[in-house]
Scaffold this motif. Sequence first.
Motif, PDB file in Angstrom:
ATOM      1  N   PRO A  35       0.807  -1.143   0.002  1.00 31.26           N
ATOM      2  CA  PRO A  35       0.086  -0.132  -0.004  1.00 31.26           C
ATOM      3  C   PRO A  35       1.065   0.999  -0.043  1.00 31.26           C
ATOM      4  N   LEU A  36       0.559   2.325  -0.990  1.00 32.22           N
ATOM      5  CA  LEU A  36       1.474   3.582  -0.954  1.00 32.22           C
ATOM      6  C   LEU A  36       0.460   4.719  -1.151  1.00 32.22           C
ATOM      7  N   VAL A  37       0.398   5.590  -0.488  1.00 31.25           N
ATOM      8  CA  VAL A  37      -0.394   6.609  -0.268  1.00 31.25           C
ATOM      9  C   VAL A  37       0.228   7.443  -1.480  1.00 31.25           C
ATOM     10  N   LEU A 118      -6.011  -3.757   7.520  1.00 28.19           N
ATOM     11  CA  LEU A 118      -6.061  -2.768   8.410  1.00 28.19           C
ATOM     12  C   LEU A 118      -4.743  -2.029   8.600  1.00 28.19           C
ATOM     13  N   ASN A 119      -4.487  -0.678   8.358  1.00 30.35           N
ATOM     14  CA  ASN A 119      -3.006   0.010   8.543  1.00 30.35           C
ATOM     15  C   ASN A 119      -2.710  -0.091  10.062  1.00 30.35           C
ATOM     16  N   LEU A 120      -1.565  -0.739  10.397  1.00 26.87           N
ATOM     17  CA  LEU A 120      -1.092  -0.537  11.567  1.00 26.87           C
ATOM     18  C   LEU A 120       0.149   0.055  11.727  1.00 26.87           C
ATOM     19  N   CYS A 159      -3.791  -7.475   8.316  1.00 27.03           N
ATOM     20  CA  CYS A 159      -3.348  -6.331   8.926  1.00 27.03           C
ATOM     21  C   CYS A 159      -1.786  -6.119   8.550  1.00 27.03           C
ATOM     22  N   LYS A 160      -1.426  -4.976   8.424  1.00 31.95           N
ATOM     23  CA  LYS A 160       0.093  -4.763   8.169  1.00 31.95           C
ATOM     24  C   LYS A 160       0.610  -3.961   9.384  1.00 31.95           C
ATOM     25  N   ILE A 161       1.517  -4.601   9.914  1.00 33.44           N
ATOM     26  CA  ILE A 161       2.253  -4.161  11.327  1.00 33.44           C
ATOM     27  C   ILE A 161       3.615  -3.648  11.013  1.00 33.44           C
ATOM     28  N   CYS A 256       9.606  -0.862  -5.926  1.00 31.34           N
ATOM     29  CA  CYS A 256       8.834  -0.996  -7.102  1.00 31.34           C
ATOM     30  C   CYS A 256       8.655   0.253  -7.761  1.00 31.34           C
ATOM     31  N   LEU A 257       8.693   1.210  -6.970  1.00 30.40           N
ATOM     32  CA  LEU A 257       8.348   2.528  -7.228  1.00 30.40           C
ATOM     33  C   LEU A 257       9.529   3.337  -8.031  1.00 30.40           C
ATOM     34  N   TYR A 258      10.682   2.714  -7.789  1.00 32.66           N
ATOM     35  CA  TYR A 258      12.013   3.105  -8.502  1.00 32.66           C
ATOM     36  C   TYR A 258      12.178   2.369  -9.674  1.00 32.66           C
ATOM     37  N   ASP A 436       8.388  10.382   2.355  1.00 30.39           N
ATOM     38  CA  ASP A 436       8.726   9.330   2.960  1.00 30.39           C
ATOM     39  C   ASP A 436       7.456   8.974   3.743  1.00 30.39           C
ATOM     40  N   TYR A 437       7.021   7.805   4.072  1.00 26.34           N
ATOM     41  CA  TYR A 437       5.998   7.386   4.863  1.00 26.34           C
ATOM     42  C   TYR A 437       6.287   7.058   5.898  1.00 26.34           C
TER      43      TYR A 437
END
Length: 437
Positions: A35-37, A118-120, A159-161, A256-258, A436-437
């Motif tokens: 997941p990438l805002v 769920l974003n954790l 969920c992603k922790i 992946c973005l780069y 940066d996230y």
Amino acid sequence: MKEEIELHVAKTPEGKKTGRQIYNELGCPKKMLCPLVDHSELAFRILMKKYGCELSYTPMLNAKLFSKDAKYRQRHFGPLDGTHALDRPLIVQFCSNNVDELIKSCDYVKDQCDMIDLNLGCPQNIAKNGNYGSFLMENWTLISELISKMHEHGLNNTCKIRIFPEMDKSLEYAQMCVDAGAEWLGVHGRLREQRGQITGLADLDYIKFINENIKVKNNTDEKQVVISNGNLLYPGDIKRILDYTKCDAVMSGEGCLYNPGLYNFDKEKDDVNTAEGLDNIKDKVFPRVDKIMKEYFDIVLSVKKESPASLKSFKSHIFKLLRPFFEREIDLRNEFGPLNKIFEEDKYDFNAFIKKVEKRIEERLDEFEDVITFNEKDSNDEVKYFNVPFYRCQPYFRVIDGVKNNARYDIMKRDLEDKEGFLHSLKNKKQKIKDDY
Ligand SMILES: Cc1cc2nc3c(=O)[nH]c(=O)nc-3n(C[C@H](O)[C@H](O)[C@H](O)COP(=O)(O)O)c2cc1C
């Protein structure tokens, strides 16, 4: 003395599939897009699927807004999301601290995706102020309630922790999420404090420890589905990480973005561990920046009506895809920077810019040999580093110039010799921290 906390343990609705069954039904995806805002939007997900990605996450959506605001829904998850032929399997990610908002949001998207996450893990100030993401890590009661209600609602949920400094606590935390009903678990092997300038490396030992010790809910013989997140730079890292952590899959964000070619190889046929092997498949795994930019732009245009990418996100993608190129071809970077009319087709033809990049690369081909080589100077036993021509997509090694508080800090290999890149990164520190996230 250990504080008593009330944890919610979900009751599994009759007939609900287990995490492993869902995983098998989705074709056992191993290569996933994080997941990438502002970055894992439909167009980029489609590009990634064309390049070997087997499952994608949407950017984090805010359940508070999503549950109440039709415009927000339309802007961030349109009718084409999850219905485009190349957009499945898809996991929609929400951040939330409120059960009603979360369940309502899930109901809006559940038929357009395969699972809901769920974003954790979000460590940003916006999450601190909104009390969600990694800022729930101290509130296990609330986390277990959110997850268990999703599970009891019949949703396929994950969920992603992030991890805690202590390994045992990290495992206990992961187990709490699974007992609450998380069918899959994404583990980003970094602390909440590891962001911005002190992002450092993810700790694969924590991920391995969690994966090897976690028990599936209801303690059956099934193995919990665990996804490893962090430290993916080159195609060969996928097997290395899976062999080491024994996780089911990897997910990658910045890798992946780069370089969207990161996953684009045939694991039976292609050699992704040697410079020679990579050189043979360089067009697939390190695509030329002009070609990937064109491909991405074409996809953006093709989904523009139903799912328009924002200018901000489009430009950010181009800056990332072209990072090594722009660091040398400054005039073209300067030309791209102020372009703000890209989507107003009649006013600005972005294809003209793509042509300029293509022409420049053709001119440089005599000067800079188009070969991938192994960079012995920067290598150690575990990680291999390669030299990739600047006109091909390649991993980005962050510049880190500070250590703060008690954040675990492993120096990541960086291309400090690249003075131009170094100075550029420092100049853009503010922007980088924001990105940066
Ligand atoms: C631009 C950007 C946006 C991100 N947005 C999200 C997000 O929406 N939800 C989330 O859980 N993590 C988000 N992350 C974190 C990534 O999903 C991932 O956990 C992190 O980048 C580490 O993986 P990597 O080393 O492969 O990049 C974001 C990261 C970046 C760089």
